[in-house]
Design a protein around this motif. Sequence first.
Motif, PDB file in Angstrom:
ATOM      1  N   ALA A  19       0.833  -1.209   0.000  1.00 56.03           N
ATOM      2  CA  ALA A  19       0.000   0.000   0.000  1.00 56.03           C
ATOM      3  C   ALA A  19       0.869   1.260   0.000  1.00 56.03           C
ATOM      4  O   ALA A  19       0.576   2.234  -0.706  1.00 56.03           O
ATOM      5  N   SER A  20       1.941   1.246   0.787  1.00 54.30           N
ATOM      6  CA  SER A  20       2.840   2.400   0.835  1.00 54.30           C
ATOM      7  C   SER A  20       3.518   2.619  -0.505  1.00 54.30           C
ATOM      8  O   SER A  20       3.665   3.759  -0.969  1.00 54.30           O
ATOM      9  N   ALA A  21       3.937   1.516  -1.156  1.00 53.93           N
ATOM     10  CA  ALA A  21       4.574   1.636  -2.464  1.00 53.93           C
ATOM     11  C   ALA A  21       3.599   2.211  -3.492  1.00 53.93           C
ATOM     12  O   ALA A  21       3.964   3.063  -4.305  1.00 53.93           O
ATOM     13  N   LEU A  22       2.348   1.750  -3.442  1.00 51.23           N
ATOM     14  CA  LEU A  22       1.348   2.281  -4.370  1.00 51.23           C
ATOM     15  C   LEU A  22       1.050   3.753  -4.095  1.00 51.23           C
ATOM     16  O   LEU A  22       0.816   4.533  -5.027  1.00 51.23           O
ATOM     17  N   LEU A  23       1.076   4.136  -2.824  1.00 52.48           N
ATOM     18  CA  LEU A  23       0.833   5.533  -2.467  1.00 52.48           C
ATOM     19  C   LEU A  23       1.949   6.437  -2.991  1.00 52.48           C
ATOM     20  O   LEU A  23       1.686   7.480  -3.601  1.00 52.48           O
ATOM     21  N   VAL A  24       3.193   6.027  -2.756  1.00 54.61           N
ATOM     22  CA  VAL A  24       4.315   6.819  -3.277  1.00 54.61           C
ATOM     23  C   VAL A  24       4.298   6.794  -4.799  1.00 54.61           C
ATOM     24  O   VAL A  24       4.610   7.800  -5.454  1.00 54.61           O
ATOM     25  N   GLY A  25       3.918   5.639  -5.376  1.00 51.23           N
ATOM     26  CA  GLY A  25       3.789   5.559  -6.829  1.00 51.23           C
ATOM     27  C   GLY A  25       2.758   6.544  -7.351  1.00 51.23           C
ATOM     28  O   GLY A  25       2.935   7.134  -8.422  1.00 51.23           O
ATOM     29  N   ALA A  26       1.674   6.731  -6.588  1.00 51.60           N
ATOM     30  CA  ALA A  26       0.647   7.700  -6.986  1.00 51.60           C
ATOM     31  C   ALA A  26       1.222   9.113  -7.024  1.00 51.60           C
ATOM     32  O   ALA A  26       0.880   9.916  -7.907  1.00 51.60           O
ATOM     33  N   ILE A  27       2.100   9.402  -6.078  1.00 48.68           N
ATOM     34  CA  ILE A  27       2.753  10.723  -6.078  1.00 48.68           C
ATOM     35  C   ILE A  27       3.621  10.887  -7.324  1.00 48.68           C
ATOM     36  O   ILE A  27       3.619  11.942  -7.976  1.00 48.68           O
ATOM     37  N   LEU A  28       4.364   9.829  -7.660  1.00 48.35           N
ATOM     38  CA  LEU A  28       5.209   9.883  -8.860  1.00 48.35           C
ATOM     39  C   LEU A  28       4.358  10.058 -10.115  1.00 48.35           C
ATOM     40  O   LEU A  28       4.732  10.805 -11.030  1.00 48.35           O
TER      41      LEU A  28
END
Length: 348
Positions: A19-28
Amino acid sequence: MRDENSRLLLILSPIVAIASALLVGAILISLAGANPVKAYTVLFSESLANYYGFANTLTKTAPLLLAGLGVQVALKAAQFNIGGEGQIYMGGLGSTLVGLSLQGWPAWIHVPLALLGGFLFGAVWGGIPGYLKAVRGVNEVITTLLLNYIAINLVAYLVNEPLQEPNAPSAYSRLIFESAWLPIILPKTQAHAGIWVGIIAAGIVWVVLARSPLGYQIEAVGLNPIAARYAGMSVKRTIIIVMALAGGLAGLAGSSEVMGLKHRLFEQFSPGYGYDAIAIAFLSRGNIAGIVATSLFFGAIRSGANAMQRGAGVPVTVVYAIQGLTVLFIAISFAIERGFKKGLGVRG
């Protein structure tokens, strides 16, 4: 209470990492000027809900699952198999050699023999660092990593010289005989029976590790090799066996690519499945069902990457960034878990 908290943490940590990786990915994705919701919708709908996209997901999941099982088997004995990539190449080579032989043999014999060839070539490649660790005390991380480069370059030489298709424009072998091809499981797609090989292998690994004397021995060696030795177990033999099994499973990942998808051996035919397998095994925390699910997740984001680029204007490299972030966050979760257990006074 402590055991319940530990189990809860074991379940939640990989979920939080993803979930954290997807969240940071959303920022990218936002920084790239695209809509994260639209991007993820396209990514997962195309890779899981679309017939052809799901077929592509299964095709990519098969080698990830088999290689991930290889890493997990080694981890059970506290051995770090970083050589999945090289073992994949050797497995592909083994299946190619069998697939180029035995012309005229029926598929029901040729396919199992080609799979066995891939397993044995991978097992030998995994057994070498196992032997060096058990008998010579050489760190398996170093040897498995170095053997990756040897395997990759050995395959590169073979497909450029003795195995190369005559008059081929690039480095690849002749087509293996059709009797050694894995059957297609979804019509009009490339989805092949390699996924069934992976699922069957997962079931066998679960039985071996959880329900057999060998599995008990592997776990005992992983938890405390000194105590295992005093109990009459051969630690050296167990390490060699477990590394050979790990290599054989990764070798089947190479077999899956050659026999099911490409039908010939290519230079650089693996896009890094052996390295992704390390993340899959760590994310799954020793749970075989978790390895199946995590392999499907990694297969889905690999499959949906191009669709996301077309449908949402997001570069494919963002997907690889998400994979890297997932590894980073699972490493952070390990550190948090250790601190949590230490605070509770729990060992391990």
